[in-house]
Design an enzyme around this catalytic site. Structure first.
Site, mmCIF file in Angstrom:
data_model
loop_
_atom_site.group_PDB
_atom_site.id
_atom_site.type_symbol
_atom_site.label_atom_id
_atom_site.label_comp_id
_atom_site.label_asym_id
_atom_site.label_seq_id
_atom_site.Cartn_x
_atom_site.Cartn_y
_atom_site.Cartn_z
ATOM 1 C CD GLU A 42 -0.478 3.193 -0.312
ATOM 2 O OE1 GLU A 42 -0.703 3.762 0.770
ATOM 3 O OE2 GLU A 42 0.231 2.170 -0.400
ATOM 4 C CE1 TYR B 20 1.331 6.524 -1.979
ATOM 5 C CE2 TYR B 20 1.061 6.259 0.378
ATOM 6 C CZ TYR B 20 1.623 5.857 -0.806
ATOM 7 O OH TYR B 20 2.482 4.787 -0.817
#
Ligand code: BES
Ligand code: ZN
Length: 585
Positions: free
Chosen positions: A307, A374
């Site tokens: 991610e 992320y």
């Protein structure tokens, strides 16, 4: 030895390299009646452990027609049940006949009322992170890629779709058999299909969008720019490896914004804002074609490699498609969210989850999910980019993808590659601090841009009537607003800008969170409506959390969950229930 804390896969056993799957979709009982033929990398004998969850296995045979001994071990809470096979000499393949459980964690079976058309039922899968095992017995770890063929028997009135290449459909009375093949090896979490009343519109040479009939034209308009995205992706990361990039707009209960199923990205219908403002979710899922689907993380402890790289790529694509100013705005929203998440995790005693490399033994990856992999991941990559310059970084990214193509990488694998490709850089950016340290290094990259400065300069005062901002700008401004605000301020804001009725869910939810944190009662009916109409966890979790954060709305949170949770996807239901269980009475 086990090679993944979330799988029974044992490195002393044969590798399953391909799957031939046949399944009949039975809406009456919410089950799949299936056989899975698993082909091995070499003729084998002795034990083979597979991951399963809730599967009712009736028989296992091998490619020589022999019955295979098997033991289904008792279920463990997170992993599911180990299906232990004992293979006879020279086994090349095994066929498992089984049924899925009605509450299979990967599957959501929707009543007609839960679809846009309200006439036909709908079924879809969501296998990431470790739910493929509730649909197919497999070595359910990203370290064991498979190719597959599939034949799905569906009611003739419906259309099946798989994240694979379509081969054909044969109707037999009131049933249809649809066939697919997936020639590129995929990690099991990317196994995906849906069945419903579905129609397609062409978007470009390599892509079309699928949705229910009443939704499909709006979807085609919203995602019309997909060809440009493919071009942007290829210019950044090299040729697209998956032939097609189709999009399936899911029913509202889809628990994610998007899921990068190869050849067929699944997206939430909340992207259909009517203003193309959510296309960066498409950019993100497309970026996974390289970071993730081509090169994935070895297990959930290295999720940031998946991610983090993808968020990095998403922002680069936004920069190409919408310009550096918009990219900076998006980066600022991400940063705000990251800072809040880091503070919350540390506050809740989960500092370990603020590292890039995490230790998730005994922890459900769905529970550990946050924006940290992320956005901290993205910032780490940007720190490297800032240190070496964009040109060298882009060559490094391409070489990384080339080296680990169709593979799975650990954090150490990434670090070793980086040290070889960019000698000395890890020391310069203090990589250990990023990878194993908690929170964010003090010198983490920051973002500056004119439009970002303009939003910040608006301050906290009520913006004058007529202020015209993009959805992204409103979202950022609302998120930055201190809370609580007074009821008068909230009322004036909503009267001026109509956030409660906004067609853009990012803006609406940012507003509803502010209003809830301010104890502003008039939004409660809309909050309840959203919690009943939308299953995307990005909205459910913050809205439930905001309700739970104030004693006067806690009962409403519990009552709404009791009424609505049957309509949520099993993953969303479990995650929201976890928040409710941990909140004070
Ligand atoms: N692969 C994820 C969704 C996911 C993550 C599913 C973990 C199951 C477990 C997907 O690529 C994703 O990140 N989606 C985001 C959108 C994106 C723009 C950040 C989402 O769903 O919000
Ligand atoms: Zn993603």
């Amino acid at each position: 030895m086990r090679i993944d804390p979330h799988s029974y896969t044992d490195d002393r056993h044969a590798h399953v390299t391909s799957l031939a799957w046949e399944a009949r979709v039975d809406f009456a009982t919410s089950t799949l009646h299936a056989t899975a033929t698993l082909r091995l990398d070499a003729p084998s004998a002795g034990p083979l452990d597979l991951d399963t969850r809730g599967l009712d296995v009736s028989a296992v045979t091998d490619d020589q027609g022999r019955a295979v001994d098997f033991v289904m071990h008792p279920a463990e809470a997170i992993l599911g049940s180990r299906l232990a096979l004992t293979l006879g000499e020279g086994t090349c393949a095994v066929t498992v006949a089984y049924r899925t459980a009605a509450d299979a964690s990967a599957l959501q079976w929707l009543d007609p009322a839960q679809t846009a058309g309200a006439v036909h039922p709908y079924l879809f899968s969501q296998c990431q992170a470790i739910h493929a095992r509730s649909v197919v017995p497999l070595q359910d770890t990203p370290q064991r890629r498979i190719t597959f063929t599939a034949a799905l028997t569906v009611p003739a009135a419906l259309r099946g779709l798989m994240a694979a290449a379509f081969e054909g459909r044969d109707e037999r009375g009131d049933a249809a058999v649809e066939r697919w093949t997936m020639p590129q090896p995929i990690a099991p979490y990317l196994f995906a299909f849906a069945v419903g009343q579905l129609e397609a519109r062409e978007l470009g040479a390599r892509s079309r969008v699928w949705a229910e009939p009443s939704v499909v034209d709006g979807a085609a308009w919203e995602f019309a720019e997909v060809d440009g995205m493919l071009a942007a992706g290829e210019s950044l990361f090299g040729p697209y490896a998956w032939d097609r990039f189709d999009i399936l707009v899911m029913p509202p209960s889809f628990p994610y914004g998007g899921m990068e199923n190869p050849r067929l990205t699944f997206v939430t219908p909340t992207l259909l804002a009517g203003d193309r403002s959510q296309v960066r979710v498409i950019a993100h899922e497309l970026a996974h074609a390289w970071s993730g689907n081509l090169v994935t993380n070895a297990h959930a402890g290295h999720f940031w490699l998946n991610e983090g790289w993808t968020r990095y790529a998403e922002l680069r694509m936004v920069e190409v498609l919408e310009g550096p100013d918009t990219a900076a705005l998006v980066a600022a929203i991400c940063r705000k969210d990251l800072d809040e998440t880091l503070a919350r995790l540390i506050d809740e005693g989960h500092g370990g989850l603020t590292r890039l490399r995490t230790h998730l033994e005994g922890i459900d990856p769905d529970e550990a999910f946050s924006v940290v992999p992320y956005d901290k991941g993205q910032l780490f990559l940007r720190a490297i980019e800032d240190a070496v310059g964009r040109e060298r970084f882009d060559a490094f990214a391409k070489a990384y993808l080339d080296t680990f193509r169709f593979g799975a990488v650990t954090t150490d694998g990434f670090l070793a590659f980086t040290e070889r490709a960019l000698p000395g850089i890890l020391a310069r950016v203090d990589a250990p601090r990023w990878v194993d340290g908690e929170g964010l290094p003090p010198d983490a990259p920051t973002t500056r841009a004119a439009r970002l400065d303009a939003v910040i300069a608006m301050g906290d005062a009520l913006p004058p009537a007529g202020t015209a901002l993009s959805a992204t700008e409103w979202n950022l401004w609302l998120e930055r607003l201190p809370r609580p605000q007074t009821a008068d301020y909230c009322a004036a804001l909503d009267e001026r800008f109509g956030f409660t009725r906004s067609g853009n869910m990012e803006v609406k939810v940012a507003w509803l969170r502010l209003a809830l944190a301010s104890g502003y009662g008039p939004v409660l009916p809309e909050v309840e409506r959203v919690l009943g109409a939308v299953g995307r966890m990005k909205y459910l979790v913050p809205l439930y959390s905001a309700l739970l954060a104030r004693p006067e709305t806690r009962d409403l949170a519990r009552a709404t969950f009791a009424r609505r949770s049957a309509g949520y996807h099993p993953i969303a239901r479990a995650v929201v229930r976890g928040r409710l269980d941990r909140s004070p009475a």
